[in-house]
Scaffold this motif. Structure first.
Motif, PDB file in Angstrom:
ATOM      1  N   LEU B 234       8.852  15.084 -12.787  1.00  0.00           N
ATOM      2  CA  LEU B 234       7.652  14.950 -11.967  1.00  0.00           C
ATOM      3  C   LEU B 234       7.342  13.487 -11.687  1.00  0.00           C
ATOM      4  N   ARG B 235       7.588  12.653 -12.716  1.00  0.00           N
ATOM      5  CA  ARG B 235       7.338  11.224 -12.504  1.00  0.00           C
ATOM      6  C   ARG B 235       8.232  10.687 -11.393  1.00  0.00           C
ATOM      7  N   ARG B 236       9.528  11.077 -11.477  1.00  0.00           N
ATOM      8  CA  ARG B 236      10.458  10.592 -10.451  1.00  0.00           C
ATOM      9  C   ARG B 236      10.090  11.137  -9.078  1.00  0.00           C
ATOM     10  N   LEU B 237       9.738  12.430  -9.057  1.00  0.00           N
ATOM     11  CA  LEU B 237       9.365  13.058  -7.787  1.00  0.00           C
ATOM     12  C   LEU B 237       8.142  12.376  -7.193  1.00  0.00           C
ATOM     13  N   GLU B 238       7.149  12.151  -8.070  1.00  0.00           N
ATOM     14  CA  GLU B 238       5.923  11.529  -7.603  1.00  0.00           C
ATOM     15  C   GLU B 238       6.223  10.148  -7.030  1.00  0.00           C
ATOM     16  N   HIS B 239       7.081   9.418  -7.771  1.00  0.00           N
ATOM     17  CA  HIS B 239       7.426   8.073  -7.321  1.00  0.00           C
ATOM     18  C   HIS B 239       8.063   8.117  -5.939  1.00  0.00           C
ATOM     19  N   SER B 240       9.058   9.001  -5.786  1.00  0.00           N
ATOM     20  CA  SER B 240       9.760   9.012  -4.499  1.00  0.00           C
ATOM     21  C   SER B 240       8.855   9.582  -3.413  1.00  0.00           C
ATOM     22  N   PHE B 241       7.968  10.515  -3.814  1.00  0.00           N
ATOM     23  CA  PHE B 241       7.040  11.069  -2.820  1.00  0.00           C
ATOM     24  C   PHE B 241       6.120   9.976  -2.304  1.00  0.00           C
ATOM     25  N   PHE B 242       5.602   9.178  -3.259  1.00  0.00           N
ATOM     26  CA  PHE B 242       4.683   8.129  -2.823  1.00  0.00           C
ATOM     27  C   PHE B 242       5.420   7.050  -2.036  1.00  0.00           C
ATOM     28  N   GLN B 243       6.698   6.836  -2.405  1.00  0.00           N
ATOM     29  CA  GLN B 243       7.488   5.878  -1.643  1.00  0.00           C
ATOM     30  C   GLN B 243       7.642   6.357  -0.197  1.00  0.00           C
ATOM     31  N   GLN B 244       7.945   7.666  -0.078  1.00  0.00           N
ATOM     32  CA  GLN B 244       8.105   8.245   1.253  1.00  0.00           C
ATOM     33  C   GLN B 244       6.797   8.142   2.025  1.00  0.00           C
ATOM     34  N   ARG B 245       5.701   8.499   1.321  1.00  0.00           N
ATOM     35  CA  ARG B 245       4.409   8.481   1.980  1.00  0.00           C
ATOM     36  C   ARG B 245       4.078   7.065   2.430  1.00  0.00           C
ATOM     37  N   ARG B 246       4.398   6.101   1.552  1.00  0.00           N
ATOM     38  CA  ARG B 246       4.108   4.730   1.917  1.00  0.00           C
ATOM     39  C   ARG B 246       4.959   4.295   3.097  1.00  0.00           C
ATOM     40  N   PHE B 247       6.214   4.781   3.097  1.00  0.00           N
ATOM     41  CA  PHE B 247       7.083   4.437   4.218  1.00  0.00           C
ATOM     42  C   PHE B 247       6.497   4.976   5.516  1.00  0.00           C
ATOM     43  N   VAL B 248       6.072   6.241   5.473  1.00  0.00           N
ATOM     44  CA  VAL B 248       5.500   6.853   6.679  1.00  0.00           C
ATOM     45  C   VAL B 248       4.268   6.073   7.116  1.00  0.00           C
ATOM     46  N   SER B 249       3.428   5.720   6.120  1.00  0.00           N
ATOM     47  CA  SER B 249       2.207   5.005   6.464  1.00  0.00           C
ATOM     48  C   SER B 249       2.535   3.601   6.989  1.00  0.00           C
ATOM     49  N   ASP B 250       3.491   2.942   6.328  1.00  0.00           N
ATOM     50  CA  ASP B 250       3.898   1.606   6.791  1.00  0.00           C
ATOM     51  C   ASP B 250       4.519   1.682   8.181  1.00  0.00           C
ATOM     52  N   ALA B 251       5.379   2.707   8.357  1.00  0.00           N
ATOM     53  CA  ALA B 251       6.029   2.864   9.666  1.00  0.00           C
ATOM     54  C   ALA B 251       4.977   3.119  10.732  1.00  0.00           C
ATOM     55  N   GLY B 252       3.994   3.962  10.376  1.00  0.00           N
ATOM     56  CA  GLY B 252       2.913   4.250  11.320  1.00  0.00           C
ATOM     57  C   GLY B 252       2.165   2.983  11.673  1.00  0.00           C
ATOM     58  N   HIS B 253       1.905   2.178  10.643  1.00  0.00           N
ATOM     59  CA  HIS B 253       1.178   0.928  10.860  1.00  0.00           C
ATOM     60  C   HIS B 253       1.960   0.010  11.797  1.00  0.00           C
ATOM     61  N   GLU B 254       3.270  -0.114  11.515  1.00  0.00           N
ATOM     62  CA  GLU B 254       4.101  -0.988  12.343  1.00  0.00           C
ATOM     63  C   GLU B 254       4.132  -0.517  13.786  1.00  0.00           C
ATOM     64  N   LEU B 255       4.315   0.816  13.928  1.00  0.00           N
ATOM     65  CA  LEU B 255       4.419   1.356  15.288  1.00  0.00           C
ATOM     66  C   LEU B 255       3.101   1.216  16.036  1.00  0.00           C
ATOM     67  N   LYS B 256       1.999   1.519  15.338  1.00  0.00           N
ATOM     68  CA  LYS B 256       0.693   1.407  15.993  1.00  0.00           C
ATOM     69  C   LYS B 256       0.451  -0.029  16.441  1.00  0.00           C
ATOM     70  N   THR B 257       0.818  -0.972  15.563  1.00  0.00           N
ATOM     71  CA  THR B 257       0.625  -2.377  15.921  1.00  0.00           C
ATOM     72  C   THR B 257       1.494  -2.733  17.127  1.00  0.00           C
TER      73      THR B 257
END
Lengths: 229, 485
Positions: B234-257
């Motif tokens: 679960l720790r590993r899953l959570e880590h990779s999930f949050f990494q993915q989520r952060r990527f999506v959010s970062d990607a969204g931020h970059e694209l919006k900008t």
């Protein structure tokens, strides 16, 4: 009006600064990171701060928090690419006055910027009036006793600033600081000429003087008590 | 597959074992009871036969004949008996029997026999006795041999054996039932930690990662490894999930900008009337902004492709000669290097091979070279060297550029991370180049490390598993495989 724009994406900063300069004719100072932005905001008098959230060194929220903690009341318009309601609520609670989500409309940005400046100076309506002088900040038109007066952009900006603070003495330095960007010192000798021209144009069709000069202190908009709105 | 219950299986197994042992116990009980009952029965039979013999011996006859005196005989009425003398003369027989003539000859030997009489089962004893007739005053006793057959019905014995066996069987069945119930109860109780663990695990979702393993499960020796495995997974899953989520959010931020830049560039043109020249330069800027957005999108897609790619030969993974590949990449960037006044020096052994997809390989090498070139000043040098150690090929890219600050160094492989925004803006970085490099190296089970000293230079060390040379194709550089400059 003088605006501080803190934005690290330089193409966006260029465009927003150009829009604020070319549209409402604001003086715009640019900061590329939170540290410089905070320094400028603390060191100068701005009528509005446009603040991006994702910034190097100090992020937008940090800048806002430090500003408000230091007792700065300058209106702050946040530019954000985050769409989460929670962070927006947090921002407004931290002391932001308004926000715009990227990608935003430049027209909307200008309108919000104007509204925030107006509100920051205590006026709700885009039309300002003192005695028989009336200015429309949307159309940037000026009339005295119903007669339209044609002003140059700089004359209009001086009048708008004075109209926001009727009966108050506004020093030459204050005018300079709010109407020019950080190069204002180069313009110090021309402000007198601008005020003189403005006074001439305003008083051409009236026997009441509109702006008085208080030697060594500054300028004041003369307002008759009866005409006060 | 239909799910089965461990508890039910255990109970069934135990009950089966118990049933088998119950059957064995019952069978043994049957054997033992039969044996012991018949032993005492035989003793009884013997006693009665002896008393019959006694009746023969005690019978006084004035003729001195051998005879059976029934008057003192006291045997159960259902018993059968028959007595002969040595001449085969019948001395007496029980009234309910017509004689031993109906029994088999084989049974006319000494000992116990089972016989059927009148449809009833009997056990009989054949006994030889001696009757000494004393003629009294004439002197000398005359011995007479008598043969006695004495039988008694076995029905009652069988009855007691059956009763005993029935008792054992019933007791076993009762035990079986009690065991089943007790086991079910115990297992239900014993499985409680497992159920608690399942409940705790089912409470975990992408919105609630908190996993609180129940104490009872942690305290169970058998469940502790499962709890540990669940926690770490679960720790590993959570880590990779949050990494993915952060990527999506970062990607969204970059694209919006990026979209915000394009939109504002277009809208800026409409703020006031402009001259044709102003419009022209405005359009040029809009086009440049669009190009940047295109680059971000292309890099995001590249990253996604590299990260999800499989590394089988079918997926285009080849043995690549690194010396050849670097030569091609350096050639591609030669004009840029010349323009920036940077020398690119390759010192690579001829026969080193790595397993990579050809386009990934060129992307990796050209990204690294581009980074080095962009951060190098005029008159400096970029050196690429390689060596093989065991099964690892190590490639070292050294530059004499301005280096990376110690604060930025731990973050440089993070997506969209830009060490120094002002510098990267000039070079047009998206903050994805090194992330892509890392993804390619990770996919090839390799390692990438960066050492840097501000103002001295940067060293990038690639460690890739060496490949066997089978089909070494020189890489082909395509337009798509090159990073945009």
């Amino acid at each position: 009006m003088r605006v501080l724009l803190i934005e690290d994406e330089n193409r966006l900063a260029e465009n927003v600064a150009a829009a604020l300069r070319e549209g409402p004719g604001f003086a715009v100072d640019l900061a590329e990171d939170g540290q410089v932005g905070l320094y400028l905001a603390q060191d100068h008098c701005y009528d509005l701060i446009v603040l991006d959230l994702m910034l190097p060194k100090i992020d937008g929220v940090g800048v806002l928090r430090k500003l408000r903690a230091g007792g700065d009341h300058t209106p702050v318009l946040i530019l954000t690419a985050q769409g989460e309601k929670r962070s927006i609520i947090e921002l407004l609670n931290t002391g932001a006055d308004d926000y715009l989500s990227k990608p935003f409309d430049l027209g909307e940005l200008i309108a919000r910027a104007k509204a925030l400046i107006r509100r920051g100076k205590g006026a709700a309506h885009p039309t300002l009036s003192a005695s028989d002088i009336e200015i429309n900040t949307l159309e940037q038109t000026v009339s005295r006793a119903g007669q339209m007066i044609d002003l140059s952009p700089m004359e209009y900006r001086i009048l708008e600033y004075l109209m926001h603070r009727p009966r108050a003495v506004v020093s030459k330095r204050e005018l300079l600081e709010h109407l020019y960007d950080y190069n204002w010192e180069h313009h110090s000798n021309v402000i007198e000429a601008h005020v003189s021209n403005l006074r001439k144009k305003l008083d051409a069709s009236s026997d009441q003087p509109s702006i008085e000069t208080l030697r060594g202190r500054g300028y004041r908009l003369i307002v008759q008590r009866t005409g006060l709105t | 597959m239909k799910p089965y219950s461990i508890a039910r299986r255990l109970i069934t197994t135990v009950l089966m074992v118990e049933l088998v042992s119950a059957v064995c116990v019952t069978a043994m009980a049957w054997y033992y009871e039969q044996h012991s009952h018949f032993r005492s029965f035989d003793v009884l039979l013997r006693g009665r036969a002896d008393s019959l013999l006694g009746s023969v011996q005690d019978a006084e006859d004035p003729e001195d004949n051998v005879m059976l005196d029934k008057s003192d005989l006291n045997v159960p009425a259902e018993d059968i008996y028959e007595v002969w003398d040595e001449k085969g003369r019948l001395l007496g027989r029980s009234s309910n029997w017509i004689g031993s003539s109906q029994t088999a000859k084989a049974e006319r030997v000494d000992g116990y026999h089972n016989v059927n009489v009148n449809g009833k089962r009997y056990r009989s004893l054949l006994l030889h006795g001696l009757r000494i007739v004393d003629p009294g005053d004439r002197g000398g006793g005359v011995p007479h041999h008598v043969t006695i057959i004495y039988g008694s019905p076995t029905e009652r014995v069988w009855g007691s054996v059956a009763r005993a066996v029935k008792f054992y069987a019933a007791a076993s069945l009762l035990l079986l039932l009690v065991t089943g119930l007790v086991m079910a109860w115990l297992l239900h109780r014993g499985m409680a930690p497992l159920r608690a663990l399942a409940e705790a695990a089912s409470g975990v979702s992408v919105n609630a990662w908190r996993f609180n393993p129940p104490e009872e499960a942690c305290a169970t020796e058998e469940l502790a490894p499962l709890v540990g495995a669940l926690e770490s997974t679960l720790r590993r899953l959570e880590h990779s999930f949050f990494q993915q989520r952060r990527f999506v959010s970062d990607a969204g931020h970059e694209l919006k900008t990026a979209v915000a830049v394009v939109k504002s560039s277009v809208q800026l043109l409409g703020i006031k009337p402009r001259t044709a020249t102003e419009y022209q330069s405005g359009l040029d800027r809009v086009e440049a902004d669009c190009g940047r957005m295109e680059e971000i999108v292309a890099k995001m897609l590249t990253l996604a492709r590299v990260e999800s790619a499989d590394t089988t030969p079918e997926a285009g993974v080849r043995s690549i000669n690194i010396s050849e590949s670097w030569r091609l990449v350096a050639e591609q960037f030669s004009s840029m290097a010349e323009l920036r006044g940077v020398t690119v020096e390759l010192s690579l052994p001829k026969s080193l091979y790595v397993s990579l997809r050809t386009e990934d390989c060129s992307l990796l090498f050209s990204n690294l070279l581009l980074n080095a070139l962009q951060h190098n000043g005029r008159g400096t040098k970029v050196t690429v060297s390689a060596k093989a150690e065991d099964d690892i090929v190590e490639i070292l890219v050294e530059d004499e550029g301005d280096g990376i600050s110690a604060e930025a160094l731990p973050h440089i492989f993070e997506r969209f991370y830009r060490g120094d925004p002002s510098r990267n803006r000039n070079t047009g970085g998206t903050g994805l180049g090194l992330s892509i490099c890392k993804a390619i190296v990770d996919a090839a089970s390799g390692k990438i490390a960066i050492q840097s000293i501000l103002g001295v230079g940067t060293k990038v060390l690639l460690s890739l598993p060496a490949a066997r040379v089978q089909d070494s194709n020189p890489i082909e550089l395509t337009y798509e495989s090159l990073p945009r400059i």
